[in-house]
Every structure is written in C-alpha cells, then in structure tokens.
Design an enzyme around this catalytic site. Structure first.
Site, PDB file in Angstrom:
ATOM      1  N   HIS A 275     -34.441 -24.082  35.387  1.00 36.55           N
ATOM      2  CA  HIS A 275     -34.024 -23.923  36.784  1.00 36.55           C
ATOM      3  C   HIS A 275     -34.925 -22.929  37.520  1.00 36.55           C
ATOM      4  CE1 HIS A 275     -31.068 -23.294  40.114  1.00 36.55           C
ATOM      5  NE2 HIS A 275     -31.529 -22.053  40.044  1.00 36.55           N
ATOM      6  N   GLU A 276     -35.179 -21.778  36.896  1.00 34.98           N
ATOM      7  CA  GLU A 276     -35.979 -20.743  37.560  1.00 34.98           C
ATOM      8  C   GLU A 276     -37.439 -21.173  37.726  1.00 34.98           C
ATOM      9  OE1 GLU A 276     -34.624 -18.328  39.028  1.00 34.98           O
ATOM     10  OE2 GLU A 276     -32.629 -18.613  38.155  1.00 34.98           O
TER      11      GLU A 276
ATOM     12  N   HIS B 146     -37.869 -23.444  40.666  1.00 33.86           N
ATOM     13  CA  HIS B 146     -37.987 -22.763  41.963  1.00 33.86           C
ATOM     14  C   HIS B 146     -39.460 -22.523  42.310  1.00 33.86           C
ATOM     15  CE1 HIS B 146     -33.937 -22.026  43.264  1.00 33.86           C
ATOM     16  NE2 HIS B 146     -33.597 -21.316  42.195  1.00 33.86           N
TER      17      HIS B 146
ATOM     18  N   GLU C 188     -31.107 -24.469  45.514  1.00 36.13           N
ATOM     19  CA  GLU C 188     -30.484 -24.286  44.208  1.00 36.13           C
ATOM     20  C   GLU C 188     -30.177 -25.633  43.554  1.00 36.13           C
ATOM     21  OE1 GLU C 188     -29.947 -21.553  42.432  1.00 36.13           O
ATOM     22  OE2 GLU C 188     -30.982 -20.388  43.954  1.00 36.13           O
TER      23      GLU C 188
END
Length: 261
Positions: free
Chosen positions: A127-128, A131, A188
C-alpha cells in the site's frame, strides 16, 4: 477588473492544461512538480527523521522487515528518480509505516503488533509503495498549491467587503471537507487496490489484507473518526473493497517468500 473567481478559474484551467497526468489505475491527476524534486524532498525528510527518531537495533526484526520490503520492491519497475529503495525500522509504538518519493520506506515497530505475519506486513508495505508509484505525494502538493493560490486571490478580491471574514471561513471549510479529505480517501483506496496486486505479484497472500484491517479495527478500539471526516476510508469500507478486488486479481506464480519475524 478581473474577479477573484475568474482568476481562480484561469489558474485552475492553466494547471489542468499544463500538468494533466493519469495514475496507474487511469484516474486523472494534476502533477505540478518533477520526479527529481519530489525525490529530493522525500530524501531530505527521511534523513531528518533518521536523525530525530530512534532506530531499531534488533537485527532479527530489521532482517524480517527488509525481507518483506525487498520482496515487494523487486516487483516495482526501476525508477528514474532514484537508484534503490532504502528501508529503515523505527523503534516506536506507533502503528504505522510510510514510503516517500525517492524510494524511502519507514516501518514503526508498533505496526508489527498489528500486522502479525509477513503477508499482513506486505499488505501495508504494498500500500505504501503504491502511494509512491501513483505520485500521490506530488498530487497532494500540486492540489495544495492550486488551492492556496485560489484562496489568496479570493481574499484579495474580497478586500474591504463586510463579508470577507465569513466568506473566507466558509471557503476554507469547503476546501477541507469538499476537496482535501475526500481526495485523500480516493488516494487511499487507489493505494489499496495497487498494493494488493503488488503483494500478490510478490508471492504474498492477498487474503491476509482482510485480516490486517480487522486487526486494525480492533487496535483502534472504535477511535477511528467518521469516514466523512477522515482522509482514510473506514476499516469496514476497506474490507469490502479489498474483498471485491481480491476476486479479480490475476493468478501470479511467484514463489511465496519466507520472511521470519
């Protein structure tokens, strides 16, 4: 005399025409800053954090986090703005992790009490990293730049008006709840979608992303703010979206990593 609204529209239109881009999922973005500028900002911020925060000296824990992070980043195409990813473990009870432009990944030891296995940690790191790949930091800075310029122009246009304070206050509130917070939730959700694909491609079990967010919900003990007033989707919304996305994932053949905590 050109009105503040006209000037705002002109600035916004110029930005859209000169800085339009698309995210990896095909969503339209406004990107005003170069990759090298963002990488430099990310690297500077990361160095400051390493100086100001306590680093973990637990060799086994560091090896575990690096093992998961390396498996994820090996699935990422080579980036033009930096040579390699750097991973640091911070000794803190924060349940958090992040990735910055420039290939900087930080993991707080508190996260490992909630992400209880390699697949759940891979969910967070995927997920990070997503980004960064989706230029979300650049996108947020770009939108902030446009918003701040617009508010400054409107403030000037209303100079001398008896309604100036009330109008500017309403505009500020409208920007925060009408643009900033919902836009954060969009990013997100996009990072969630990209992240589970990335972790699956690396050989991790995307089904564990569901358990991770159940763990997060339990750890938050009901303290998460309402979704409307949060930059993050609610835990339940995340679980529902991830459940849907997992069913659509390709069948990857990457061998499962064996990272030992």
């Amino acid at each position: 005399m050109i009105s503040g609204v006209t000037l705002i529209s002109s600035i916004t239109l110029t930005a859209l025409l000169t800085a339009c881009a698309s995210s990896p999922t095909g969503r339209s973005q406004i990107i005003l800053f170069s990759e090298s500028d963002m990488a430099q900002l990310g690297s500077q911020s990361f160095e400051q954090m390493k100086q100001s925060e306590k680093l973990s000296t637990d060799k086994q824990l560091n090896a575990y986090v690096h093992c998961v992070a390396d498996a994820i980043t090996k699935q990422v195409p080579k980036q033009a703005s930096f040579e390699q990813w750097e991973v640091v473990v911070f000794d803190s009870n924060q349940v958090n992790a992040f990735a910055l432009p420039g290939g900087k990944i930080g993991v707080y030891t508190g996260l490992l009490k909630v992400a209880t296995n390699q697949d759940q940690l891979a969910t967070v790191l995927g997920h990070e990293v997503a980004h960064v790949l989706a230029n979300h930091g650049n996108e947020r800075m770009s939108r902030s730049q446009i918003t701040n310029t617009g508010l400054q122009i409107t403030d000037i246009a209303l100079s001398g008006s008896e309604y100036r304070s009330m109008t500017m206050g309403a505009l500020g509130l409208g920007v925060q709840y009408g643009i900033t917070l919902p836009y954060g939730r969009t990013q997100e959700t996009e990072a969630d979608i990209m992240g589970i694909d990335l972790m699956a491609k690396a050989g991790f079990d995307p089904q564990q992303s569901i358990q991770l967010w159940k763990n997060m919900a339990k750890a938050s003990a009901g303290n998460q703010p309402p979704e409307l007033l949060s930059t993050h989707p609610s835990h339940q919304s995340r679980i529902q979206d991830l459940t849907k996305e997992i069913k659509q994932l390709p069948k990857y053949t990457t061998a499962k990593p064996h990272c030992q905590q």
